[in-house]
Design an enzyme around this catalytic site. Structure first.
Site, PDB file in Angstrom:
ATOM      1  N   PHE A 159     -58.199  86.491  20.588  1.00  0.00           N
ATOM      2  CA  PHE A 159     -58.329  87.802  21.243  1.00  0.00           C
ATOM      3  C   PHE A 159     -57.584  87.883  22.563  1.00  0.00           C
ATOM      4  CE2 PHE A 159     -61.673  85.665  23.689  1.00  0.00           C
ATOM      5  CZ  PHE A 159     -61.501  86.231  24.940  1.00  0.00           C
ATOM      6  N   LYS A 183     -52.823  87.562  11.012  1.00  0.00           N
ATOM      7  CA  LYS A 183     -54.254  87.903  11.031  1.00  0.00           C
ATOM      8  C   LYS A 183     -54.666  87.913  12.495  1.00  0.00           C
ATOM      9  CE  LYS A 183     -58.054  86.744  11.436  1.00  0.00           C
ATOM     10  NZ  LYS A 183     -58.912  87.278  12.535  1.00  0.00           N
ATOM     11  N   GLU A 186     -60.118  90.110  15.432  1.00  0.00           N
ATOM     12  CA  GLU A 186     -60.814  91.358  15.077  1.00  0.00           C
ATOM     13  C   GLU A 186     -61.355  92.065  16.318  1.00  0.00           C
ATOM     14  OE1 GLU A 186     -61.609  88.259  14.646  1.00  0.00           O
ATOM     15  OE2 GLU A 186     -63.675  87.935  13.958  1.00  0.00           O
ATOM     16  N   SER A 236     -60.191  78.774  19.449  1.00  0.00           N
ATOM     17  CA  SER A 236     -61.066  77.763  20.041  1.00  0.00           C
ATOM     18  C   SER A 236     -60.918  76.438  19.282  1.00  0.00           C
ATOM     19  CB  SER A 236     -62.509  78.247  19.986  1.00  0.00           C
ATOM     20  OG  SER A 236     -62.846  78.526  18.641  1.00  0.00           O
ATOM     21  N   CYS A 291     -55.882  80.559  28.049  1.00  0.00           N
ATOM     22  CA  CYS A 291     -55.987  79.139  27.692  1.00  0.00           C
ATOM     23  C   CYS A 291     -55.351  78.265  28.758  1.00  0.00           C
ATOM     24  CB  CYS A 291     -55.331  78.882  26.353  1.00  0.00           C
ATOM     25  SG  CYS A 291     -53.581  79.229  26.404  1.00  0.00           S
ATOM     26  N   GLU A 391     -65.844  74.728  27.700  1.00  0.00           N
ATOM     27  CA  GLU A 391     -64.787  75.691  27.994  1.00  0.00           C
ATOM     28  C   GLU A 391     -65.489  77.026  28.223  1.00  0.00           C
ATOM     29  OE1 GLU A 391     -62.159  77.067  24.869  1.00  0.00           O
ATOM     30  OE2 GLU A 391     -60.603  77.508  26.326  1.00  0.00           O
TER      31      GLU A 391
HETATM   32  P1  NAD Z   1     -61.691  82.018  18.056  1.00  0.00           P
HETATM   33  O1  NAD Z   1     -61.532  80.594  17.670  1.00  0.00           O
HETATM   34  O2  NAD Z   1     -63.050  82.605  18.056  1.00  0.00           O
HETATM   35  O3  NAD Z   1     -60.810  82.976  17.091  1.00  0.00           O
HETATM   36  C1  NAD Z   1     -59.444  82.718  16.852  1.00  0.00           C
HETATM   37  C2  NAD Z   1     -59.084  83.269  15.474  1.00  0.00           C
HETATM   38  O4  NAD Z   1     -59.848  82.579  14.482  1.00  0.00           O
HETATM   39  C3  NAD Z   1     -59.411  84.750  15.310  1.00  0.00           C
HETATM   40  O5  NAD Z   1     -58.375  85.357  14.590  1.00  0.00           O
HETATM   41  C4  NAD Z   1     -60.726  84.739  14.541  1.00  0.00           C
HETATM   42  O6  NAD Z   1     -60.870  85.872  13.700  1.00  0.00           O
HETATM   43  C5  NAD Z   1     -60.636  83.469  13.715  1.00  0.00           C
HETATM   44  N1  NAD Z   1     -61.938  82.816  13.510  1.00  0.00           N
HETATM   45  C6  NAD Z   1     -63.017  82.845  14.345  1.00  0.00           C
HETATM   46  N2  NAD Z   1     -64.012  82.091  13.823  1.00  0.00           N
HETATM   47  C7  NAD Z   1     -63.550  81.572  12.677  1.00  0.00           C
HETATM   48  C8  NAD Z   1     -64.122  80.702  11.688  1.00  0.00           C
HETATM   49  N3  NAD Z   1     -65.353  80.228  11.813  1.00  0.00           N
HETATM   50  N4  NAD Z   1     -63.373  80.370  10.622  1.00  0.00           N
HETATM   51  C9  NAD Z   1     -62.117  80.846  10.476  1.00  0.00           C
HETATM   52  N5  NAD Z   1     -61.531  81.670  11.383  1.00  0.00           N
HETATM   53  C10 NAD Z   1     -62.233  82.032  12.462  1.00  0.00           C
HETATM   54  O7  NAD Z   1     -60.990  82.182  19.487  1.00  0.00           O
HETATM   55  P2  NAD Z   1     -61.000  83.452  20.434  1.00  0.00           P
HETATM   56  O8  NAD Z   1     -62.353  83.592  21.021  1.00  0.00           O
HETATM   57  O9  NAD Z   1     -60.405  84.612  19.751  1.00  0.00           O
HETATM   58  O10 NAD Z   1     -59.953  82.994  21.539  1.00  0.00           O
HETATM   59  C11 NAD Z   1     -60.295  82.195  22.633  1.00  0.00           C
HETATM   60  C12 NAD Z   1     -60.012  80.733  22.375  1.00  0.00           C
HETATM   61  O11 NAD Z   1     -58.635  80.559  22.047  1.00  0.00           O
HETATM   62  C13 NAD Z   1     -60.256  79.852  23.585  1.00  0.00           C
HETATM   63  O12 NAD Z   1     -60.867  78.675  23.160  1.00  0.00           O
HETATM   64  C14 NAD Z   1     -58.857  79.587  24.124  1.00  0.00           C
HETATM   65  O13 NAD Z   1     -58.726  78.396  24.870  1.00  0.00           O
HETATM   66  C15 NAD Z   1     -58.090  79.510  22.854  1.00  0.00           C
HETATM   67  N6  NAD Z   1     -56.679  79.754  23.089  1.00  0.00           N
HETATM   68  C16 NAD Z   1     -55.844  78.683  23.057  1.00  0.00           C
HETATM   69  C17 NAD Z   1     -54.511  78.848  23.309  1.00  0.00           C
HETATM   70  C18 NAD Z   1     -53.584  77.672  23.283  1.00  0.00           C
HETATM   71  O14 NAD Z   1     -52.395  77.889  23.376  1.00  0.00           O
HETATM   72  N7  NAD Z   1     -54.056  76.457  23.154  1.00  0.00           N
HETATM   73  C19 NAD Z   1     -53.989  80.121  23.587  1.00  0.00           C
HETATM   74  C20 NAD Z   1     -54.865  81.204  23.604  1.00  0.00           C
HETATM   75  C21 NAD Z   1     -56.222  80.998  23.348  1.00  0.00           C
END
Ligand code: NAD
Length: 508
Positions: A159, A183, A186, A236, A291, A391
């Site tokens: 997000f 994808k 959401e 994450s 991040c 985090e």
């Molecule tokens: P998230 O892991 O909740 O979601 C990321 C994606 O995975 C979304 O598209 C979501 O729909 C999908 N998703 C969520 N739960 C899932 C599951 N159980 N099974 C399969 N798919 C699933 O992350 P977020 O809250 O959208 O974003 C924040 C996180 O992203 C933080 O941990 C941040 O550090 C990380 N992030 C990392 C970087 C990097 O470059 N390392 C960059 C941006 C964000």
């Protein structure tokens, strides 16, 4: 999003993008999308079923076969046109980001700019895809290498950067001759559809870039689909690990970028005014939902006694509020996330950390229903407590006091994450030692958020990245192509045939 939407309006319906146009799969599952600055539901996003994902992947595979055969100059002309379209419509993209993510408009524009830099990098695809050629490796034999596209690749994004993170991957994948299924998160899905429209305007053939909106169901469908050859994921750490393990089990190439806990080490000889500015900018920009945000300041004795008041003074000057009103910091993305971060602030107090600034008391410049939490500062945070170990992904900056450079380095290296880090010092020798000794993928020297430019690659170490390649730069080109080496002989009709030889050729 429709900017005129009000609470009385029917929320926008946000669907997919298939075959070069908007598409509704007729799913019976929908998710709410909020304006974080008001708390209102402004959209309902369709959550794809497995069958819908499979249908989009099948279309993409067909379109991808033709796109892979498109000449490099044709691909490049589309990329240049897309670059112009993003540049022209950057205000709209930024507005879409702010409306659903909440970050302030200026920051949203910065996000678009960083994404544009990757598009510009991908415009150099003809150079990046050049192979090698060795003339005459043996008598009459030449060897050369080529790189070929994979087919359909999936990009699954978080997000916090609804435009920049997709742009880390999509332009490079397309430049390399692949078709893409994105994808998006959401939580803020609308910007993906605007980008899809811009690809279409740029002349990308229908089906080469697609969007499926959705949640875990869509992700699992992409991971299982035999038509998807590679997955670029950002999110994450627990989900990144899951995506990496599941995707590779299904035989896919996967790069999965995970969470972070970024430490900024401040040595006693640093410019403390500059370090305080950097800590506040990197800690509270985008409400800490980056991040690469600095979440821990590691203050080497006796720095903290001077640095903590300097940081607190700067926080007092920040204005938290609606990102469309020229504030410094916006709301958090959802009410649930705000409540989780506020809960961690409480956990910090309970664990005995010193709460220097309490963001829960903030008076925002915005509607009461917004997901507000002001900048929060803790001093004397101890590793082993939730504020340090988790985090947080919110506007909470922790100061950990350590006695020496060695203690600071040991703290950073003991952390399970290894995304970004920074050192603030005037001592070139100490900085150089840090750059060599720290176990983190992206390092800043007097730079708090060391995000690499597009022509380098972005990625962390340890629990911050699963897979072998980082995003964009040459790593991106390698991730989205398969290498092939051709050994070729064109016999000289006038020369004698080499004849039969059952052994390996030697010095021929
Ligand atoms: P998230 O892991 O909740 O979601 C990321 C994606 O995975 C979304 O598209 C979501 O729909 C999908 N998703 C969520 N739960 C899932 C599951 N159980 N099974 C399969 N798919 C699933 O992350 P977020 O809250 O959208 O974003 C924040 C996180 O992203 C933080 O941990 C941040 O550090 C990380 N992030 C990392 C970087 C990097 O470059 N390392 C960059 C941006 C964000």
């Amino acid at each position: 999003m429709n900017p005129a939407a009000t609470i009385a309006d029917e929320p926008d319906r946000i669907g997919h993008w298939r075959g070069g146009q908007p598409w509704s799969g007729g799913s019976d599952r929908w998710g709410d999308v909020h304006d974080p600055a008001t708390g209102r539901v402004t959209g309902r996003v369709e959550l794809a079923t497995r069958e819908q994902v499979d249908a989009v992947v099948a279309d993409a595979a067909a379109a991808g076969r033709e796109w892979a055969a498109a000449s490099l100059s044709r691909r490049t002309s589309v990329l240049f046109a897309f670059r112009e379209a993003v540049h022209r419509r950057r205000d709209e993209l930024a507005a879409a980001i702010t409306a659903e993510h909440g970050k302030v408009l200026d920051d949203a524009l910065g996000e678009v700019q960083r994404g544009l830099e990757v598009v510009e990098f991908a415009c150099g695809a003809p150079h990046l895809l050049k192979g090698g050629y060795s003339d005459g490796v043996s008598t009459g034999v030449d060897v050369y290498s080529i790189r070929q596209p994979l087919g359909v690749v999936a990009v699954i994004s978080p997000f916090n950067f609804p435009v920049m993170v997709p742009l880390w991957f999509v332009p490079v994948a397309i430049a390399c001759g692949n078709a893409v299924v994105l994808k998006p998160s959401e939580k803020d899905p609308s910007a993906s559809l605007l980008m899809a429209q811009l690809w279409a305007e740029a002349g990308l053939p229908p089906g080469v870039f697609n969007v499926v909106q959705g949640d875990k169901v869509a992700v699992d469908a992409l991971l299982a689909s035999p038509g998807v050859k590679a997955v670029s994921f950002v999110g994450s750490t627990p989900v990144a690990r899951y995506v990496y393990e599941t995707g590779t089990r299904h035989g896919k190439r996967v790069q999965a970028l995970g969470g972070a806990k970024n430490h900024m080490v401040v040595l006693p000889d640093a410019d403390l005014q500059g370090a305080a500015d950097a800590a506040v900018s990197a800690g509270f920009g985008s409400a800490g939902e980056r991040c690469m945000a600095v979440s821990v300041v590691v203050a080497v004795d006796p720095v903290a006694d001077s640095l903590v008041p300097l940081i607190a003074e700067r926080i007092a000057g920040l204005r938290t509020g609606d990102g469309r009103r020229g504030c410094d910091m916006g709301p958090l993305v959802t009410g649930a996330h705000r409540d989780r971060v506020a809960g961690l602030v409480q956990a910090g107090v309970a664990a005995g950390a010193e709460l220097v600034v309490d963001g829960r008391d903030v008076a925002p410049d915005g509607e009461a229903g917004g997901f507000w939490l002001g900048p929060t500062l803790f001093d004397r945070v101890e590793p082993g407590t939730p504020v340090y170990d988790e985090e947080i992904f919110g506007p909470v900056l922790s100061v950990v006091r350590v006695a020496s450079y060695d203690d600071a380095l040991a703290l950073v290296n003991a952390n399970p994450y290894g995304n970004g880090t920074a050192i603030f010092t005037h001592d070139g020798g100490a900085a150089r030692r840090f750059q060599r000794e720290v176990e983190v993928g992206m390092v800043g020297i007097n730079v708090p958020i060391p995000v690499p430019m597009a022509y380098y690659s972005f990625g962390g170490w340890k629990a911050s990245l699963f897979g072998d390649t980082h995003a964009h730069g040459l790593d991106g080109v390698h991730f989205y192509t398969r290498g092939k080496v051709v050994t070729s002989r064109w016999p000289d009709p006038a020369a004698p045939r080499p004849g039969i030889d059952l052994g390996f050729p030697q010095h021929t």
